[in-house]
Design a protein around this motif. Structure first.
Motif, mmCIF file in Angstrom:
data_model
loop_
_atom_site.group_PDB
_atom_site.id
_atom_site.type_symbol
_atom_site.label_atom_id
_atom_site.label_comp_id
_atom_site.label_asym_id
_atom_site.label_seq_id
_atom_site.Cartn_x
_atom_site.Cartn_y
_atom_site.Cartn_z
ATOM 1 N N LYS A 26 0.842 -1.202 0.000
ATOM 2 C CA LYS A 26 0.000 0.000 0.000
ATOM 3 C C LYS A 26 0.883 1.261 0.000
ATOM 4 O O LYS A 26 0.613 2.213 -0.721
ATOM 5 N N LYS A 27 1.939 1.229 0.792
ATOM 6 C CA LYS A 27 2.859 2.366 0.837
ATOM 7 C C LYS A 27 3.595 2.518 -0.490
ATOM 8 O O LYS A 27 3.800 3.624 -0.974
ATOM 9 N N PHE A 28 3.987 1.397 -1.074
ATOM 10 C CA PHE A 28 4.624 1.424 -2.384
ATOM 11 C C PHE A 28 3.668 2.022 -3.420
ATOM 12 O O PHE A 28 4.061 2.873 -4.210
ATOM 13 N N ALA A 29 2.429 1.598 -3.386
ATOM 14 C CA ALA A 29 1.427 2.111 -4.323
ATOM 15 C C ALA A 29 1.227 3.614 -4.137
ATOM 16 O O ALA A 29 1.079 4.350 -5.119
ATOM 17 N N ASN A 30 1.239 4.077 -2.887
ATOM 18 C CA ASN A 30 1.118 5.511 -2.626
ATOM 19 C C ASN A 30 2.296 6.277 -3.223
ATOM 20 O O ASN A 30 2.112 7.357 -3.784
ATOM 21 N N LEU A 31 3.480 5.716 -3.113
ATOM 22 C CA LEU A 31 4.657 6.359 -3.696
ATOM 23 C C LEU A 31 4.569 6.402 -5.216
ATOM 24 O O LEU A 31 4.989 7.384 -5.837
ATOM 25 N N LEU A 32 4.016 5.369 -5.811
ATOM 26 C CA LEU A 32 3.824 5.366 -7.263
ATOM 27 C C LEU A 32 2.952 6.542 -7.679
ATOM 28 O O LEU A 32 3.278 7.271 -8.620
ATOM 29 N N VAL A 33 1.843 6.726 -6.973
ATOM 30 C CA VAL A 33 0.912 7.809 -7.301
ATOM 31 C C VAL A 33 1.575 9.167 -7.082
ATOM 32 O O VAL A 33 1.526 10.041 -7.953
ATOM 33 N N LYS A 34 2.200 9.337 -5.923
ATOM 34 C CA LYS A 34 2.836 10.622 -5.596
ATOM 35 C C LYS A 34 3.908 11.014 -6.603
ATOM 36 O O LYS A 34 4.107 12.184 -6.880
ATOM 37 N N ASN A 35 4.610 10.019 -7.125
ATOM 38 C CA ASN A 35 5.724 10.282 -8.030
ATOM 39 C C ASN A 35 5.369 10.069 -9.499
ATOM 40 O O ASN A 35 6.240 10.135 -10.361
ATOM 41 N N ASN A 36 4.086 9.828 -9.751
ATOM 42 C CA ASN A 36 3.596 9.633 -11.114
ATOM 43 C C ASN A 36 4.408 8.561 -11.853
ATOM 44 O O ASN A 36 4.890 8.777 -12.961
ATOM 45 N N LYS A 37 4.574 7.420 -11.192
ATOM 46 C CA LYS A 37 5.328 6.303 -11.758
ATOM 47 C C LYS A 37 4.419 5.084 -11.864
ATOM 48 O O LYS A 37 3.407 4.996 -11.189
ATOM 49 N N THR A 38 4.827 4.160 -12.694
ATOM 50 C CA THR A 38 4.133 2.878 -12.767
ATOM 51 C C THR A 38 5.065 1.811 -12.204
ATOM 52 O O THR A 38 6.288 2.005 -12.131
ATOM 53 N N ALA A 39 4.492 0.682 -11.826
ATOM 54 C CA ALA A 39 5.313 -0.431 -11.339
ATOM 55 C C ALA A 39 6.295 -0.861 -12.429
ATOM 56 O O ALA A 39 7.436 -1.225 -12.138
ATOM 57 N N TYR A 40 5.872 -0.772 -13.678
ATOM 58 C CA TYR A 40 6.752 -1.124 -14.794
ATOM 59 C C TYR A 40 7.975 -0.204 -14.826
ATOM 60 O O TYR A 40 9.110 -0.675 -14.979
ATOM 61 N N GLN A 41 7.747 1.105 -14.670
ATOM 62 C CA GLN A 41 8.856 2.057 -14.671
ATOM 63 C C GLN A 41 9.817 1.777 -13.522
ATOM 64 O O GLN A 41 11.033 1.791 -13.705
ATOM 65 N N VAL A 42 9.264 1.522 -12.346
ATOM 66 C CA VAL A 42 10.091 1.243 -11.176
ATOM 67 C C VAL A 42 10.900 -0.027 -11.416
ATOM 68 O O VAL A 42 12.100 -0.086 -11.105
ATOM 69 N N SER A 43 10.270 -1.025 -11.989
ATOM 70 C CA SER A 43 10.955 -2.274 -12.288
ATOM 71 C C SER A 43 12.136 -2.036 -13.222
ATOM 72 O O SER A 43 13.247 -2.510 -12.976
ATOM 73 N N LYS A 44 11.899 -1.288 -14.276
ATOM 74 C CA LYS A 44 12.962 -0.995 -15.241
ATOM 75 C C LYS A 44 14.083 -0.169 -14.604
ATOM 76 O O LYS A 44 15.259 -0.413 -14.853
ATOM 77 N N ASP A 45 13.716 0.825 -13.803
ATOM 78 C CA ASP A 45 14.702 1.731 -13.217
ATOM 79 C C ASP A 45 15.518 1.097 -12.092
ATOM 80 O O ASP A 45 16.668 1.458 -11.878
ATOM 81 N N THR A 46 14.911 0.164 -11.354
ATOM 82 C CA THR A 46 15.582 -0.395 -10.181
ATOM 83 C C THR A 46 16.136 -1.794 -10.407
ATOM 84 O O THR A 46 16.971 -2.258 -9.635
ATOM 85 N N GLY A 47 15.638 -2.473 -11.421
ATOM 86 C CA GLY A 47 16.062 -3.845 -11.654
ATOM 87 C C GLY A 47 15.278 -4.862 -10.832
ATOM 88 O O GLY A 47 15.561 -6.052 -10.873
#
Length: 68
Positions: free
Chosen positions: A3-24
């Motif tokens: 839930k906290k991760f999802a909140n960060l996605l919204v706040k930072n206008n990111k998708t899980a896909y973007q985070v996956s690509k950026d972080t590995g």
């Protein structure tokens, strides 16, 4: 934690896909966290905390009160 991760996605206008690509961190891992199939290990939380510029403790706190 997801839930906290999802909140960060919204706040930072990111998708899980973007985070996956950026972080590995694999999308399947993020999906497993979401469904509760697995829980994140500290090293992955550390990567996410650094990526979103939040303290790693953010994910351990019970509420989002502390400025998160």
């Amino acid at each position: 934690m997801y839930k906290k991760f999802a909140n960060l996605l919204v706040k930072n206008n990111k998708t899980a896909y973007q985070v996956s690509k950026d972080t590995g961190i694999a999308q399947s891992v993020l999906s497993d966290w979401k469904t509760g199939r697995s829980t994140p290990k500290f090293d992955k939380l550390f990567v996410l905390a650094k990526y979103f510029d939040v303290p790693v403790e953010y994910f351990a706190e019970d509420s989002d009160e502390k400025g998160a």
